[in-house]
Design an enzyme around this catalytic site. Structure first.
Site, short mmCIF file in Angstrom:
data_model
loop_
_atom_site.label_atom_id
_atom_site.label_comp_id
_atom_site.label_asym_id
_atom_site.label_seq_id
_atom_site.Cartn_x
_atom_site.Cartn_y
_atom_site.Cartn_z
N LYS A 66 0.93 -1.14 -0.35
CA LYS A 66 0.20 0.10 0.31
C LYS A 66 1.00 0.99 0.13
O LYS A 66 1.41 1.17 1.34
CB LYS A 66 -0.81 0.30 1.14
CG LYS A 66 -2.10 1.71 1.25
CD LYS A 66 -3.53 1.40 2.29
CE LYS A 66 -2.43 1.70 3.47
NZ LYS A 66 -3.51 2.04 3.98
N SER A 198 -6.49 11.42 17.44
CA SER A 198 -4.46 11.55 17.02
C SER A 198 -4.18 12.17 18.66
O SER A 198 -2.91 13.52 18.16
CB SER A 198 -4.38 12.02 15.80
OG SER A 198 -5.38 13.42 15.97
P1 NAD Z 1 -8.60 12.88 12.14
O1 NAD Z 1 -8.43 13.76 12.41
O2 NAD Z 1 -11.10 12.14 12.29
O3 NAD Z 1 -9.84 12.92 14.49
C1 NAD Z 1 -8.86 13.03 14.87
C2 NAD Z 1 -9.60 12.51 16.27
O4 NAD Z 1 -8.69 12.78 17.00
C3 NAD Z 1 -10.25 13.86 16.90
O5 NAD Z 1 -11.49 12.59 17.57
C4 NAD Z 1 -10.26 14.43 18.03
O6 NAD Z 1 -10.63 15.39 18.24
C5 NAD Z 1 -9.33 13.88 18.35
N1 NAD Z 1 -8.05 14.00 19.04
C6 NAD Z 1 -6.92 15.22 18.22
N2 NAD Z 1 -6.33 16.31 19.34
C7 NAD Z 1 -6.56 15.25 20.29
C8 NAD Z 1 -5.93 15.57 21.62
N3 NAD Z 1 -5.10 16.56 21.51
N4 NAD Z 1 -6.76 14.89 22.41
C9 NAD Z 1 -7.41 14.49 22.35
N5 NAD Z 1 -7.68 13.63 20.70
C10 NAD Z 1 -7.39 14.31 20.20
O7 NAD Z 1 -8.23 11.74 12.94
P2 NAD Z 1 -9.12 9.82 11.83
O8 NAD Z 1 -9.22 9.54 10.30
O9 NAD Z 1 -10.37 9.95 12.76
O10 NAD Z 1 -7.82 8.87 13.07
C11 NAD Z 1 -7.22 8.76 14.13
C12 NAD Z 1 -6.83 8.18 14.06
O11 NAD Z 1 -6.10 6.32 14.11
C13 NAD Z 1 -5.43 9.34 14.20
O12 NAD Z 1 -3.76 8.61 14.75
C14 NAD Z 1 -5.04 7.85 12.99
O13 NAD Z 1 -3.97 7.72 12.59
C15 NAD Z 1 -5.18 6.52 13.04
N6 NAD Z 1 -5.38 5.30 12.75
C16 NAD Z 1 -4.95 4.19 13.15
C17 NAD Z 1 -5.04 2.92 11.66
C18 NAD Z 1 -5.21 1.99 12.63
O14 NAD Z 1 -4.61 1.08 12.13
N7 NAD Z 1 -4.46 1.84 13.68
C19 NAD Z 1 -5.57 3.33 10.59
C20 NAD Z 1 -6.48 4.70 10.17
C21 NAD Z 1 -5.78 5.86 11.09
#
Ligand code: NAD
Length: 320
Positions: A66, A198
């Protein structure tokens, strides 16, 4: 070579089909039939990130990569900031077999991973789902989780409370009552908690979580991110998709770094799927799945999408 463009993915692969593909590849990983290659990640400047996640699944006859990343300027151009494409190859010959849009697939495979963990590790009588996070991924996690247990309601907390109503609409669509709560209330009420933020520092504390809870910590996929207090991992039985990622860039990086747990304390979810680890052994046990996101998940759902596109007659075939 088959092309399945991004626009064809919605409506092609269901949450159930993504679940089956991800569960099967987790099982293959634990048997040693599938492994992820080292991840490459580069900063391109101006906040742009680009990288490659790849692997080989001998059991699933799947080889690929990917390629994708984060392009913060995209929103102004009317396209999504996260962009990815999956390329599949014949493991015997190395010839390219498919190019598949990876944006929606990434969301589906991430949701499938937490759902697999809930299915395998949460108490059967779990009724309240707690959501920490309300961004792009949260709705996908909620939809997939709702299929695993007979949840009766959803409680949610988000650092930016104005984002909660969007997640509330997903719960409403699923027929689940939804309430924004404090982290204290969330921990006291939830049987299953998904964290998908995040965040750079712990939001959910050890004291918030009651015995018997299952947590799927999905947001921490990079060094420096953190969603829960490290002592919670010491209190829990910890599971993951891949131990090497969990201890370096997953949620466990912090508990490992502070010496609260060791790599040997972490079990792959594949072992539970294969029956070589019992998983949850009591109703009081806290189980925690550190979902870091591996390339083989992407390849698994991409292959499922290709098979479905061919079966439905919508695959685009080109000579290479
Ligand atoms: P997004 O940017 O749409 O949402 C971010 C989220 O984090 C929101 O709920 C926001 O309010 C919150 N947030 C931001 N700053 C914060 C803080 N200081 N304290 C607490 N919460 C905070 O992102 P998304 O697409 O929903 O992804 C969320 C997370 O999941 C990201 O870190 C992304 O990298 C991760 N992710 C992980 C996988 C995996 O396979 N594990 C896959 C995709 C995304």
């Amino acid at each position: 070579m088959i092309i399945v463009p991004e626009r064809a993915i919605a409506g092609l692969i269901s949450a159930e089909q993504a679940f089956a593909a991800v569960e099967a590849v987790f099982a293959s990983m634990a048997k040693g039939d599938a492994y992820n290659f080292p991840v490459i990640r580069e900063a391109l400047g101006e906040g742009r990130q680009y990288g490659f996640k790849s692997g080989l699944d001998r059991a699933g006859s799947n080889l690929g990569v990917k390629a994708g990343g984060y392009f913060p300027g995209n929103a102004d151009r009317g396209i999504t900031n996260h962009q990815s494409t999956v390329y599949l190859f014949d493991p015997d010959t190395g010839r390219p077999t498919a190019m598949v849009g990876g944006n929606l697939l990434t969301a589906l495979r991430t949701a499938a991973a937490s759902a697999v963990s809930i299915d395998r590790l949460a108490r059967k009588d779990s009724k309240v789902l707690g959501m920490v996070g309300a961004g792009h991924q949260a709705g996908f996690q909620l939809r997939a989780a709702a299929k695993t247990r007979k949840f009766e309601r959803v409680v949610a907390w988000n650092y930016h409370p104005d984002m909660l109503p969007t997640l509330g609409k997903v719960a409403e669509e699923l027929g689940l009552p939804f309430k924004g709560v404090s982290l204290e209330e969330l921990g006291a009420e939830a049987d299953v908690i998904i964290t998908i933020t995040s965040s750079p520092a712990a939001s959910l504390m050890d004291a918030h979580v009651r015995p018997g809870t299952h947590l799927a910590c999905m947001g921490t996929d990079t060094i420096g991110k953190q969603e829960v207090e490290p002592s919670l991992l010491a209190r829990a039985t910890v599971f993951t998709d891949e131990v090497a990622q969990s201890i370096t860039l997953g949620e466990a990086q912090h508990a490992i770094g502070s010496g609260l747990i060791k790599a040997a304390d972490i079990t792959t979810i594949g072992e539970v799927i294969n029956g070589t680890h019992p998983g949850r052994t009591s109703d009081d046990e806290i189980t925690l799945f550190d979902g870091t996101g591996v390339g083989l998940q992407d390849l698994a759902v991409a292959k499922a999408a290709v098979d479905l596109a061919v079966a439905k007659g919508i695959a685009i075939e080109v000579e290479v």
